[in-house]
Design a protein around this motif. Structure first.
Motif, PDB file in Angstrom:
ATOM      1  N   UNK A   1       0.816  -1.218   0.000  1.00  0.00           N
ATOM      2  CA  UNK A   1       0.000   0.000   0.000  1.00  0.00           C
ATOM      3  C   UNK A   1       0.846   1.263   0.000  1.00  0.00           C
ATOM      4  N   UNK A   2       2.031   1.186   0.580  1.00  0.00           N
ATOM      5  CA  UNK A   2       2.937   2.327   0.485  1.00  0.00           C
ATOM      6  C   UNK A   2       3.274   2.633  -0.965  1.00  0.00           C
TER       7      UNK A   2
ATOM      8  N   UNK B   1      -0.043   6.476  -6.898  1.00  0.00           N
ATOM      9  CA  UNK B   1      -1.300   7.192  -7.130  1.00  0.00           C
ATOM     10  C   UNK B   1      -1.132   8.701  -6.985  1.00  0.00           C
ATOM     11  N   UNK B   2      -0.206   9.133  -6.141  1.00  0.00           N
ATOM     12  CA  UNK B   2       0.038  10.567  -5.924  1.00  0.00           C
ATOM     13  C   UNK B   2       1.287  11.056  -6.671  1.00  0.00           C
ATOM     14  N   UNK B   3       1.684  10.322  -7.713  1.00  0.00           N
ATOM     15  CA  UNK B   3       2.785  10.746  -8.591  1.00  0.00           C
ATOM     16  C   UNK B   3       4.067  11.073  -7.818  1.00  0.00           C
ATOM     17  N   UNK B   4       4.332  10.245  -6.803  1.00  0.00           N
ATOM     18  CA  UNK B   4       5.533  10.416  -5.982  1.00  0.00           C
ATOM     19  C   UNK B   4       5.614  11.831  -5.411  1.00  0.00           C
ATOM     20  N   UNK B   5       4.440  12.401  -5.147  1.00  0.00           N
ATOM     21  CA  UNK B   5       4.342  13.692  -4.461  1.00  0.00           C
ATOM     22  C   UNK B   5       5.104  14.798  -5.196  1.00  0.00           C
ATOM     23  N   UNK B   6       4.951  14.798  -6.546  1.00  0.00           N
ATOM     24  CA  UNK B   6       5.681  15.790  -7.360  1.00  0.00           C
ATOM     25  C   UNK B   6       4.923  17.106  -7.539  1.00  0.00           C
TER      26      UNK B   6
ATOM     27  N   UNK C   1      -4.758  10.477  -7.869  1.00  0.00           N
ATOM     28  CA  UNK C   1      -6.119   9.955  -7.704  1.00  0.00           C
ATOM     29  C   UNK C   1      -6.213   9.209  -6.387  1.00  0.00           C
ATOM     30  N   UNK C   2      -7.446   8.935  -5.971  1.00  0.00           N
ATOM     31  CA  UNK C   2      -7.704   8.245  -4.711  1.00  0.00           C
ATOM     32  C   UNK C   2      -7.900   6.750  -4.948  1.00  0.00           C
ATOM     33  N   UNK C   3      -7.668   5.962  -3.921  1.00  0.00           N
ATOM     34  CA  UNK C   3      -7.813   4.506  -4.017  1.00  0.00           C
ATOM     35  C   UNK C   3      -9.245   4.053  -3.748  1.00  0.00           C
ATOM     36  N   UNK C   4     -10.027   4.843  -3.043  1.00  0.00           N
ATOM     37  CA  UNK C   4     -11.396   4.454  -2.702  1.00  0.00           C
ATOM     38  C   UNK C   4     -12.191   4.134  -3.970  1.00  0.00           C
ATOM     39  N   UNK C   5     -12.940   3.043  -3.910  1.00  0.00           N
ATOM     40  CA  UNK C   5     -13.789   2.558  -5.009  1.00  0.00           C
ATOM     41  C   UNK C   5     -13.017   1.981  -6.195  1.00  0.00           C
TER      42      UNK C   5
ATOM     43  N   UNK D   1       8.775   8.996 -15.715  1.00  0.00           N
ATOM     44  CA  UNK D   1       7.686   8.396 -14.942  1.00  0.00           C
ATOM     45  C   UNK D   1       8.185   7.305 -13.993  1.00  0.00           C
ATOM     46  N   UNK D   2       9.494   7.023 -14.055  1.00  0.00           N
ATOM     47  CA  UNK D   2      10.040   6.077 -13.086  1.00  0.00           C
ATOM     48  C   UNK D   2       9.945   6.707 -11.698  1.00  0.00           C
ATOM     49  N   UNK D   3       9.492   5.921 -10.741  1.00  0.00           N
ATOM     50  CA  UNK D   3       9.238   6.437  -9.407  1.00  0.00           C
ATOM     51  C   UNK D   3       7.790   6.843  -9.224  1.00  0.00           C
ATOM     52  N   UNK D   4       7.041   6.843 -10.320  1.00  0.00           N
ATOM     53  CA  UNK D   4       5.610   7.171 -10.277  1.00  0.00           C
ATOM     54  C   UNK D   4       4.825   6.015 -10.905  1.00  0.00           C
TER      55      UNK D   4
END
Length: 317
Positions: free
Chosen positions: A119-120, A126-131, A136-140, A271-274
């Motif tokens: 999950x980490x 999902x958060x593009x390595x905080x760039x 996007x969110x994981x819910x649903x 996009x490596x790391x994302x």
């Protein structure tokens, strides 16, 4: 022999990648209580060191260390080898059986550690390595599990907490048991790949080797993400590379570096790391808690084997 209580035993802790110091202390305490001697070979650099260390021991505790026919040939007194962890493809099971050595693993002891790592990686991706860009969110979202053992079930519980819709396939677990856990059972492996996330939890066997191929991966929806916390060899790495070249949306999160990592990095660029995340080395079980759990379980299983003849965690070829 198994079940011969009260005899002195020497147990080798052979770890090329050492346990945390606290875990080693707890392993030693468990063995000392049984009046066993712990011999340590930590952070060793050569197979020769391992060959020398096994010569006079009754039991071995390992992590990802290789126990093959050569090691067994040098271990004249060896009766049991325990892999502190779930996977055991680093043990030559056929050679163990031929020599009369019992092989065991410690299923479930690392499960939560691996689940949290999964999950980490999912959140970082999902958060593009905080760039600074929108993710996007994981819910649903949908998440499917290929294999539904202890690690998969621990990961599934986190998926439920995140409000994800879950599916699972395991040829050794009934649909009823899968459904009881809250996942929707599916009838075949290809059905899993309709989900946005597919998490691999299968051992390396002749049947699973390179079984995750382009035909399966191509079924994944836009933004589909393959997660591998199992073994690198279950993925067909050449066809995985083709996927990166043909599907700019395809993602891969792996607790192991593929052999063609540099080609993959070149294909995905910045996009490596994302879109693609690899740990530097296998990290799933690298927590203090998992070290303690798996190491102490291995020590206790060795004591149970010698004192009571307990072989319930034995694995065979």
């Amino acid at each position: 022999m198994a079940g011969e209580a009260g005899k002195s035993r020497t147990v080798l802790l052979a770890t090329e990648k050492a346990f945390a110091a606290e875990a080693v202390s707890k392993i030693e305490a468990a063995l000392t209580e049984a009046k066993y001697t712990l011999k340590k070979l930590e952070n060793y650099k050569s197979k020769d060191e391992l060959h020398a260390a096994v010569a006079d021991v009754d039991a071995i505790i390992i992590r990802s260390d290789i126990v093959d026919a050569d090691v067994l040939a040098k271990a004249a007194k060896l009766k049991i080898v325990v892999r502190a962890g779930a996977g055991y493809d680093n043990i030559d099971l056929k050679a163990c059986e031929e020599k009369g050595v019992v092989a065991m693993n410690t299923p479930g002891q690392n499960a939560n550690a691996v689940a949290e790592l999964v999950f980490g990686m999912m959140i970082v991706s999902a958060r593009n390595n905080f760039d600074g860009t929108s993710g996007f969110e994981l819910v649903n979202r949908t998440m499917a599990f290929y294999g539904f053992g202890a690690v998969a079930r621990a990961t599934h519980r986190l998926a439920q907490a995140f409000g994800m819709k879950t599916f699972a396939y395991d040829p050794y677990i009934s649909k009823e048991k899968i459904a009881e856990s809250g996942a929707t059972p599916v009838d075949s492996i290809p059905e899993l790949f309709q989900s946005q996330y597919v998490s691999l939890h299968v051992p390396l066997t002749p049947e699973t080797k390179e079984s995750i191929n382009k035909a399966l991966l191509s079924k994944m929806p836009k933004g589909g993400t393959l997660i591998n916390s199992a073994r690198p060899e279950v993925v067909h790495e050449a066809e995985l590379l083709e996927m990166f070249k043909e599907r700019p949306d395809f993602c891969y999160l792996s607790d192991v570096v593929p052999k063609n990592a540099e080609d993959v990095k070149a294909a995905v660029g910045d996009k490596y790391g994302k879109r693609v995340i690899f740990t530097k080395k296998k990290m799933g079980a690298q927590t203090l808690e998992a070290n303690n759990n798996a190491g102490v379980a291995a020590a206790n299983q060795i004591v149970g084997f010698f004192e009571k003849g307990d072989v319930r965690f034995q694995v065979k070829a």
